[in-house]
Design an enzyme around this catalytic site. Sequence first.
Site, short mmCIF file in Angstrom:
data_model
loop_
_atom_site.label_atom_id
_atom_site.label_comp_id
_atom_site.label_asym_id
_atom_site.label_seq_id
_atom_site.Cartn_x
_atom_site.Cartn_y
_atom_site.Cartn_z
N ASP A 122 0.88 -1.17 0.00
CA ASP A 122 0.00 0.00 0.00
C ASP A 122 0.91 1.22 0.00
OD1 ASP A 122 -1.57 2.17 0.67
OD2 ASP A 122 -2.51 1.21 2.39
N ILE A 123 0.86 1.99 -1.05
CA ILE A 123 1.82 3.09 -1.21
C ILE A 123 1.69 4.15 -0.11
CG2 ILE A 123 0.51 4.64 -2.73
CD1 ILE A 123 3.16 4.75 -4.44
N GLY A 153 -9.48 4.86 -6.13
CA GLY A 153 -8.21 4.14 -6.28
C GLY A 153 -7.11 4.65 -5.36
N ASP A 193 -5.49 7.38 -5.55
CA ASP A 193 -5.70 8.81 -5.28
C ASP A 193 -6.55 8.99 -4.01
OD1 ASP A 193 -5.81 11.55 -5.69
OD2 ASP A 193 -7.12 11.47 -7.45
N SER A 204 -2.19 4.46 -14.17
CA SER A 204 -3.16 4.21 -15.26
C SER A 204 -3.68 2.78 -15.36
CB SER A 204 -2.60 4.61 -16.65
OG SER A 204 -2.61 6.00 -16.82
N THR A 205 -3.22 1.87 -14.48
CA THR A 205 -3.64 0.47 -14.66
C THR A 205 -4.92 0.11 -13.90
OG1 THR A 205 -2.27 -0.37 -12.83
CG2 THR A 205 -1.25 -0.25 -15.02
N GLY A 206 -5.54 1.09 -13.26
CA GLY A 206 -6.80 0.84 -12.56
C GLY A 206 -7.97 1.41 -13.34
N TYR A 211 -8.16 3.88 -15.21
CA TYR A 211 -7.81 4.34 -16.56
C TYR A 211 -7.53 3.21 -17.54
CZ TYR A 211 -7.71 9.32 -15.23
OH TYR A 211 -8.04 10.59 -14.83
#
Length: 181
Positions: free
Chosen positions: A14-15, A36, A38, A121-123, A125
Amino acid sequence: MEERFSKIIVKVGDITKEDADAIVNAANSSLLGGGGVDGAIHRAAGPDLLTECAGLGGCPAGEAKTTKGYRLPAEYVIHTVGPIWRGGGRGEEKTLENAYRNSLLEAVRVGAKTVAFPAISTGVYRFPPQRAAEIAVSTVAEFLGEHPEIEQIRLVCFSQESKEYHEAALRSLAGRQGSVD
Ligand code: AR6
């Protein structure tokens, strides 16, 4: 392995928990929060992050802007906007590369030496995750070759599958470069 490859760490995590100097947010061009990663970053940082973001005037896809990290362990959040995948014919690959590169230029500008990225972008987007991993790895590796002041780049994946894509891309790139260098 060449030193720049050993500076790239691929992990599942988890970032928002990363104690890097800077974490990168996969934001949207309003910079006013979303779902996501963000949403997770805004929740963990607290409301002051949104207040600072509101003063930034948004951010076009492929570019990046930096704020403080507030309640996060990271000192800075570098907000970038990846491309929305529309089939690949609208410059999506170049925009994704720009998002990684411009985020790292922001890291250099603020003096961050350790930087953690999500798989931009892999979620929501919908960028194909394997190709996105190849672009992430090749772009950060190239940047490390040009900017030895960056000490570590962590590619923080949210699934084992994403981690495997990034590891495979790293092995393939390091193998190829190793044979020509
Ligand atoms: N730590 C690390 N990775 C995460 C986390 C986390 N806490 N949460 C999700 N991911 P996404 P995008 C992964 O959708 O595709 C937002 O609403 C996730 O599994 O967060 O660039 C923005 O406001 C995926 O692999 O970002 C924009 O509107 C990766 O992070 C839009 O989504 C990116 O997924 C941006 O879409």
